[in-house]
Design a protein around this motif. Structure first.
Motif, PDB file in Angstrom:
ATOM      1  N   GLN A  99      -1.811 -25.842   0.440  1.00  0.00           N
ATOM      2  CA  GLN A  99      -2.184 -26.748   1.520  1.00  0.00           C
ATOM      3  C   GLN A  99      -3.002 -25.999   2.571  1.00  0.00           C
ATOM      4  OE1 GLN A  99      -0.977 -26.820   4.896  1.00  0.00           O
ATOM      5  NE2 GLN A  99      -2.136 -28.679   5.393  1.00  0.00           N
ATOM      6  N   GLY A 100      -2.587 -24.773   2.899  1.00  0.00           N
ATOM      7  CA  GLY A 100      -3.339 -23.964   3.850  1.00  0.00           C
ATOM      8  C   GLY A 100      -4.715 -23.599   3.335  1.00  0.00           C
ATOM      9  N   PHE A 101      -4.826 -23.445   2.021  1.00  0.00           N
ATOM     10  CA  PHE A 101      -6.119 -23.109   1.404  1.00  0.00           C
ATOM     11  C   PHE A 101      -7.130 -24.228   1.634  1.00  0.00           C
ATOM     12  CE2 PHE A 101      -9.137 -23.152  -2.085  1.00  0.00           C
ATOM     13  CZ  PHE A 101      -9.492 -21.823  -2.230  1.00  0.00           C
ATOM     14  N   PHE A 102      -6.695 -25.468   1.457  1.00  0.00           N
ATOM     15  CA  PHE A 102      -7.615 -26.595   1.589  1.00  0.00           C
ATOM     16  C   PHE A 102      -7.787 -27.051   3.041  1.00  0.00           C
ATOM     17  CE2 PHE A 102      -6.349 -27.086  -2.918  1.00  0.00           C
ATOM     18  CZ  PHE A 102      -7.613 -27.075  -3.482  1.00  0.00           C
ATOM     19  N   ALA A 103      -6.806 -26.751   3.895  1.00  0.00           N
ATOM     20  CA  ALA A 103      -6.866 -27.221   5.283  1.00  0.00           C
ATOM     21  C   ALA A 103      -7.638 -26.287   6.201  1.00  0.00           C
ATOM     22  CB  ALA A 103      -5.444 -27.407   5.824  1.00  0.00           C
ATOM     23  N   ASN A 104      -7.938 -25.068   5.735  1.00  0.00           N
ATOM     24  CA  ASN A 104      -8.615 -24.085   6.581  1.00  0.00           C
ATOM     25  C   ASN A 104      -9.872 -23.555   5.903  1.00  0.00           C
ATOM     26  OD1 ASN A 104      -6.488 -23.459   8.875  1.00  0.00           O
ATOM     27  ND2 ASN A 104      -5.332 -23.551   6.965  1.00  0.00           N
ATOM     28  N   PRO A 105     -10.841 -23.095   6.694  1.00  0.00           N
ATOM     29  CA  PRO A 105     -12.069 -22.556   6.097  1.00  0.00           C
ATOM     30  C   PRO A 105     -11.790 -21.260   5.346  1.00  0.00           C
ATOM     31  CG  PRO A 105     -12.055 -22.182   8.463  1.00  0.00           C
ATOM     32  CD  PRO A 105     -10.890 -23.083   8.169  1.00  0.00           C
ATOM     33  N   ARG A 106     -12.681 -20.956   4.410  1.00  0.00           N
ATOM     34  CA  ARG A 106     -12.521 -19.772   3.575  1.00  0.00           C
ATOM     35  C   ARG A 106     -12.940 -18.527   4.366  1.00  0.00           C
ATOM     36  NH1 ARG A 106     -12.024 -19.305  -1.977  1.00  0.00           N
ATOM     37  NH2 ARG A 106     -12.581 -17.265  -2.835  1.00  0.00           N
ATOM     38  N   LEU A 107     -12.015 -18.026   5.170  1.00  0.00           N
ATOM     39  CA  LEU A 107     -12.261 -16.867   6.023  1.00  0.00           C
ATOM     40  C   LEU A 107     -11.123 -15.862   5.881  1.00  0.00           C
ATOM     41  CD1 LEU A 107     -13.327 -18.792   9.266  1.00  0.00           C
ATOM     42  CD2 LEU A 107     -14.864 -17.621   7.681  1.00  0.00           C
ATOM     43  N   THR A 108     -11.420 -14.609   6.164  1.00  0.00           N
ATOM     44  CA  THR A 108     -10.380 -13.574   6.163  1.00  0.00           C
ATOM     45  C   THR A 108     -10.401 -12.747   7.443  1.00  0.00           C
ATOM     46  OG1 THR A 108     -11.834 -11.976   5.045  1.00  0.00           O
ATOM     47  CG2 THR A 108     -10.444 -13.371   3.646  1.00  0.00           C
ATOM     48  N   ASP A 109     -11.372 -13.004   8.322  1.00  0.00           N
ATOM     49  CA  ASP A 109     -11.552 -12.212   9.531  1.00  0.00           C
ATOM     50  C   ASP A 109     -11.806 -13.174  10.692  1.00  0.00           C
ATOM     51  OD1 ASP A 109     -12.156 -10.375  11.481  1.00  0.00           O
ATOM     52  OD2 ASP A 109     -13.665  -9.295  10.318  1.00  0.00           O
ATOM     53  N   ILE A 110     -10.852 -13.258  11.632  1.00  0.00           N
ATOM     54  CA  ILE A 110     -10.931 -14.222  12.729  1.00  0.00           C
ATOM     55  C   ILE A 110     -10.940 -13.467  14.059  1.00  0.00           C
ATOM     56  CG2 ILE A 110      -9.844 -16.221  13.814  1.00  0.00           C
ATOM     57  CD1 ILE A 110     -10.779 -16.782  11.007  1.00  0.00           C
ATOM     58  N   SER A 111     -11.771 -13.915  14.993  1.00  0.00           N
ATOM     59  CA  SER A 111     -11.857 -13.263  16.296  1.00  0.00           C
ATOM     60  C   SER A 111     -12.085 -14.290  17.399  1.00  0.00           C
ATOM     61  CB  SER A 111     -13.005 -12.240  16.302  1.00  0.00           C
ATOM     62  OG  SER A 111     -13.172 -11.668  17.581  1.00  0.00           O
ATOM     63  N   THR A 112     -11.563 -13.987  18.585  1.00  0.00           N
ATOM     64  CA  THR A 112     -11.844 -14.843  19.734  1.00  0.00           C
ATOM     65  C   THR A 112     -13.269 -14.633  20.241  1.00  0.00           C
ATOM     66  OG1 THR A 112     -10.926 -13.150  21.205  1.00  0.00           O
ATOM     67  CG2 THR A 112      -9.432 -14.912  20.473  1.00  0.00           C
ATOM     68  N   ASP A 113     -13.831 -13.454  19.993  1.00  0.00           N
ATOM     69  CA  ASP A 113     -15.224 -13.182  20.312  1.00  0.00           C
ATOM     70  C   ASP A 113     -15.987 -13.133  18.997  1.00  0.00           C
ATOM     71  OD1 ASP A 113     -17.726 -12.218  21.038  1.00  0.00           O
ATOM     72  OD2 ASP A 113     -16.940 -10.787  22.498  1.00  0.00           O
ATOM     73  N   ARG A 114     -16.773 -14.167  18.740  1.00  0.00           N
ATOM     74  CA  ARG A 114     -17.432 -14.279  17.434  1.00  0.00           C
ATOM     75  C   ARG A 114     -18.773 -13.559  17.386  1.00  0.00           C
ATOM     76  NH1 ARG A 114     -15.820 -19.353  19.313  1.00  0.00           N
ATOM     77  NH2 ARG A 114     -13.745 -19.917  18.545  1.00  0.00           N
ATOM     78  N   ILE A 115     -19.280 -13.151  18.549  1.00  0.00           N
ATOM     79  CA  ILE A 115     -20.576 -12.459  18.600  1.00  0.00           C
ATOM     80  C   ILE A 115     -20.387 -10.948  18.613  1.00  0.00           C
ATOM     81  CG2 ILE A 115     -22.699 -12.149  19.918  1.00  0.00           C
ATOM     82  CD1 ILE A 115     -22.312 -14.992  20.983  1.00  0.00           C
ATOM     83  N   MET A 116     -19.510 -10.477  19.497  1.00  0.00           N
ATOM     84  CA  MET A 116     -19.193  -9.046  19.591  1.00  0.00           C
ATOM     85  C   MET A 116     -17.683  -8.880  19.462  1.00  0.00           C
ATOM     86  SD  MET A 116     -22.006  -7.220  19.998  1.00  0.00           S
ATOM     87  CE  MET A 116     -21.460  -5.726  20.804  1.00  0.00           C
ATOM     88  N   PRO A 117     -17.141  -9.022  18.271  1.00  0.00           N
ATOM     89  CA  PRO A 117     -15.679  -8.964  18.113  1.00  0.00           C
ATOM     90  C   PRO A 117     -15.141  -7.568  18.384  1.00  0.00           C
ATOM     91  CG  PRO A 117     -16.764  -8.947  15.978  1.00  0.00           C
ATOM     92  CD  PRO A 117     -17.846  -9.195  16.999  1.00  0.00           C
ATOM     93  N   PRO A 118     -13.857  -7.460  18.713  1.00  0.00           N
ATOM     94  CA  PRO A 118     -13.247  -6.134  18.877  1.00  0.00           C
ATOM     95  C   PRO A 118     -13.466  -5.290  17.626  1.00  0.00           C
ATOM     96  CG  PRO A 118     -11.755  -7.845  19.642  1.00  0.00           C
ATOM     97  CD  PRO A 118     -12.898  -8.550  18.986  1.00  0.00           C
ATOM     98  N   ASP A 220      -9.606 -10.038  24.283  1.00  0.00           N
ATOM     99  CA  ASP A 220     -10.100 -10.598  23.020  1.00  0.00           C
ATOM    100  C   ASP A 220      -9.243 -10.048  21.889  1.00  0.00           C
ATOM    101  OD1 ASP A 220     -12.557 -12.348  23.108  1.00  0.00           O
ATOM    102  OD2 ASP A 220     -13.227 -10.705  24.410  1.00  0.00           O
ATOM    103  N   MET A 221      -9.085 -10.849  20.857  1.00  0.00           N
ATOM    104  CA  MET A 221      -8.210 -10.451  19.750  1.00  0.00           C
ATOM    105  C   MET A 221      -8.886 -10.769  18.423  1.00  0.00           C
ATOM    106  SD  MET A 221      -4.205 -11.438  19.273  1.00  0.00           S
ATOM    107  CE  MET A 221      -3.230 -10.862  17.868  1.00  0.00           C
ATOM    108  N   ARG A 222      -8.665  -9.888  17.455  1.00  0.00           N
ATOM    109  CA  ARG A 222      -9.239 -10.047  16.111  1.00  0.00           C
ATOM    110  C   ARG A 222      -8.167  -9.743  15.081  1.00  0.00           C
ATOM    111  NH1 ARG A 222     -14.465  -6.514  14.000  1.00  0.00           N
ATOM    112  NH2 ARG A 222     -14.844  -7.609  12.018  1.00  0.00           N
ATOM    113  N   SER A 223      -8.135 -10.528  14.022  1.00  0.00           N
ATOM    114  CA  SER A 223      -7.165 -10.309  12.943  1.00  0.00           C
ATOM    115  C   SER A 223      -7.877 -10.494  11.616  1.00  0.00           C
ATOM    116  CB  SER A 223      -5.992 -11.295  13.065  1.00  0.00           C
ATOM    117  OG  SER A 223      -5.028 -11.081  12.050  1.00  0.00           O
ATOM    118  N   ALA A 224      -7.784  -9.483  10.743  1.00  0.00           N
ATOM    119  CA  ALA A 224      -8.504  -9.497   9.468  1.00  0.00           C
ATOM    120  C   ALA A 224      -7.569  -9.145   8.321  1.00  0.00           C
ATOM    121  CB  ALA A 224      -9.673  -8.511   9.514  1.00  0.00           C
TER     122      ALA A 224
END
Length: 261
Positions: A99-118, A220-224
């Motif tokens: 369910q999580g696979f189909f409900a969320n985009p195919r990503l593995t690296d998420i950041s609050t700053d999408r231009i200059m992430p931590p 800012d926070m990033r999780s990969a």
């Protein structure tokens, strides 16, 4: 009563129960071993594949057994039902993951700053060839992040850098993050940790960047994810939960919330 003595036992009932029980035990032992670091993640993923295969076979056997019991009036209802229930229990976490696979985009690296992430410094050095490489966030991924997780943005706190750093460290400890490294900069620092998924303990690298801006501090926070091509929303959930906990910690520190003793 004499008729019951000669009822045939549904041939799929006992195999269904046995396979489902074995899958459940294997899943529980492998999950515990992986959670406590005894089994590496790549090998654990292979075990999960075996567990799913066994549980699906047990489920099919149980369904066929129950069908035969219904039509042919065979014995073996108890074994078939137990097999069905155990197989369903084993498959339930995988259904949630699907369910999580189909409900969320195919990503593995998420950041609050999408231009200059931590930046990941210690994490980048520690990743081997079997792990996902740490790369820059592409414009397409940044767009997908913004659309799926618009609430994940940098947060500003009315605390000096030193105090907020201590708050971040306390929240990280409470959430079971393992310290990995610390990088200083002219305007602040970046703290790195390893975070684990709640149930199965899949590892992700976490970077929390703190920058002083006058009397406030910007976080800012990033999780990969270290493994896999889809995080099923796990990284976004980790960031959101952490920042919510940090909000609470700061409110306690500033007297907005008074905890009862």
């Amino acid at each position: 009563m004499a008729r019951d003595d000669y009822r045939q036992y549904a041939p799929q009932a006992r195999p269904a129960r046995g396979l489902a029980f074995f899958a459940l035990v294997l899943f529980a032992l492998a999950a515990l071993a992986h959670r406590f670091g005894s089994v590496p993640t790549p090998e654990f993923l292979w075990v999960l594949g075996i567990v799913v295969a066994l549980a699906l076979i047990a489920l099919v056997f149980a369904i066929f057994a129950l069908r035969r019991i219904w039509i042919e009036d065979d014995a073996g209802t108890g074994a078939a039902v137990v097999g069905l229930l155990l197989a369903s229990i084993v498959l339930a976490p995988f259904a949630v993951g699907l369910q999580g696979f189909f409900a969320n985009p195919r990503l593995t690296d998420i950041s609050t700053d999408r231009i200059m992430p931590p930046a990941f410094a210690a994490a980048n050095e520690g990743r081997d060839g079997r792990m996902n490489p740490i790369m820059a966030i592409s414009p397409a991924d940044a767009e997908a992040m913004a659309a799926a997780y618009p609430e994940l943005v940098a947060r500003s706190y009315a605390l000096p850098l030193a105090d907020l750093t201590q708050a971040v460290l306390r929240v990280a400890t409470e959430r079971g993050f393992v310290p990995l490294g610390r990088t200083s900069a002219a305007d602040g620092e970046t703290l790195e940790f390893i975070g684990y998924s709640y149930v199965l303990g899949f590892p992700s690298d976490v970077a929390i960047r703190l920058r002083a801006e006058g009397a406030t501090t910007l976080v800012d926070m990033r999780s990969a994810s270290r493994f896999g091509g889809h995080d099923q929303g796990e990284n976004a959930k980790r960031i959101g939960n952490f920042l919510d906990a940090l909000d609470y910690e700061v409110d306690v520190m500033t007297g907005v919330i008074v905890e009862e003793e």
